[in-house]
Design an enzyme around this catalytic site. Sequence first.
Site, PDB file in Angstrom:
ATOM      1  N   LYS A 210       0.829  -1.403   0.160  1.00 63.29           N
ATOM      2  CA  LYS A 210      -0.066   0.046   0.067  1.00 63.29           C
ATOM      3  C   LYS A 210       0.846   1.334  -0.051  1.00 63.29           C
ATOM      4  O   LYS A 210       1.757   1.468   0.746  1.00 63.29           O
ATOM      5  CB  LYS A 210      -0.811   0.046   1.121  1.00 63.29           C
ATOM      6  CG  LYS A 210      -2.108  -0.886   1.360  1.00 63.29           C
ATOM      7  CD  LYS A 210      -2.692  -0.937   2.504  1.00 63.29           C
ATOM      8  CE  LYS A 210      -4.033  -0.412   2.614  1.00 63.29           C
ATOM      9  NZ  LYS A 210      -4.795  -0.385   3.704  1.00 63.29           N
TER      10      LYS A 210
HETATM   11  O1  G3P Z   1      -9.354  -0.123   5.080  1.00 62.96           O
HETATM   12  C1  G3P Z   1      -9.291   1.033   5.626  1.00 62.96           C
HETATM   13  C2  G3P Z   1      -9.680   1.320   6.905  1.00 62.96           C
HETATM   14  O2  G3P Z   1      -8.965   0.436   7.787  1.00 62.96           O
HETATM   15  C3  G3P Z   1     -10.066   2.616   7.371  1.00 62.96           C
HETATM   16  O3  G3P Z   1     -11.274   2.627   8.061  1.00 62.96           O
HETATM   17  O4  G3P Z   1     -12.761   2.867   9.968  1.00 62.96           O
HETATM   18  O5  G3P Z   1     -10.497   3.973  10.043  1.00 62.96           O
HETATM   19  O6  G3P Z   1     -11.979   4.848   8.026  1.00 62.96           O
HETATM   20  P1  G3P Z   1     -11.643   3.550   9.212  1.00 62.96           P
END
Ligand code: G3P
Length: 283
Positions: free
Chosen positions: A111
Site C-alpha cells: 500500500k
Molecule cells: O481499510 C481502511 C480502513 O482500515 C479505514 O477504516 O474506519 O479507519 O475509516 P476507518
Amino acid sequence: MKRPGTKIFLDSGDPEETKTVLKALGWLDGQTTNPTLIAKSPEAAARKEQGQPFTNEELLEFYQHVVQKISHLIPQGSVSIETYADRTTTAADMLNQARQFNAWIPNAHIKFPTTAEGLKAAQQALAEGIRVNMTLVFSQAQAAAVYAATAGAKRGDVFLSPFIGRLDDIGQNGIELIRNIQRMYFGGDGHVMVLAASIRSIAPLQSLLGLKVDITTAPAKVLLAWAGGKDASAALTQLKSIPDEALSLNADWQSFDLHHELTDKGIAKFSEDWNSLLQAAVK
Ligand code: G3P
C-alpha cells in the site's frame, strides 16, 4: 454462505480475527492492514499500554510476523502491507520499504498513499513486479491518476482503495464516489480493481455487493454480522451527493489534482499511530 461476485477481504491487523472470520464465512479472499490496525492488534496494544515501546527494527519484525501469520491462513488470498509515510517521506523511501515488505510473503499487495510521491513509488514497484494497493483515495481525480499512472499493468496487480466511511463522516456519499469511479473505469481496460474500504456497517457492505464492486474490505465485526444474516438497518442520514466528473483516463497522471484534505489527514493519523508504538527518537 454463498460467495458474492465481490471479493471479500478482512480489514484487520490481528491474525486471530482472520481465523474467526474464516470459520464464520468459510472463505476470505484477502486481508488489508494499515498502521492504525497494527497499532490496535492485541500484542502491540498491550506493549503500548505497558509502556514498552518497540525499536524501529522490532516494530518491523512484529509487522512481518503478523502478515506472515495472515498469509499462512489465506495463502490463495492477497495481504496488503502498508508503507510508512508522513509528509516528508519520499518515493525512494517508500520504494525501499515496498521491496522489503514484498519479500515477507508471496501474496502481498503493497500500500502507498495516493499522492504524487506514492504514485511514483508505485510505478517503480510495479516495474519490479511488486503488486500495489493505492490507499486513502477520496476523489475521482485520484482514481483517474492511479489508472493513468499504472497503465499497462496486469489486472490484479493494482488495487484502488477509496475510503467510504471517512467520506460519510464529513457528510458526503462515499458509495456515490464508488459508482462514479466504476462508471469512469468502465471506459478503460479494467487493469485497476476497486477495493472499497472504510466500511463500518452492513448497509454500505450490501450496497457495494449490489454494485458488484471488485473487492471490499471490512472489519471482523461487520463481516461476522453479515455472515450471521443480520440485515442492514442503516439510519438514514442525509449525505451530500458527489458529482460525477468527466475525466480522461488517457491524460498524463501528473495533470490530475491529487490533493484531498482527507488524504492528508489519513497520512497524519497513520504515521501518528505507527510512531506511538516506537521509542521516542534520540535527538
Ligand atoms: O481499510 C481502511 C480502513 O482500515 C479505514 O477504516 O474506519 O479507519 O475509516 P476507518
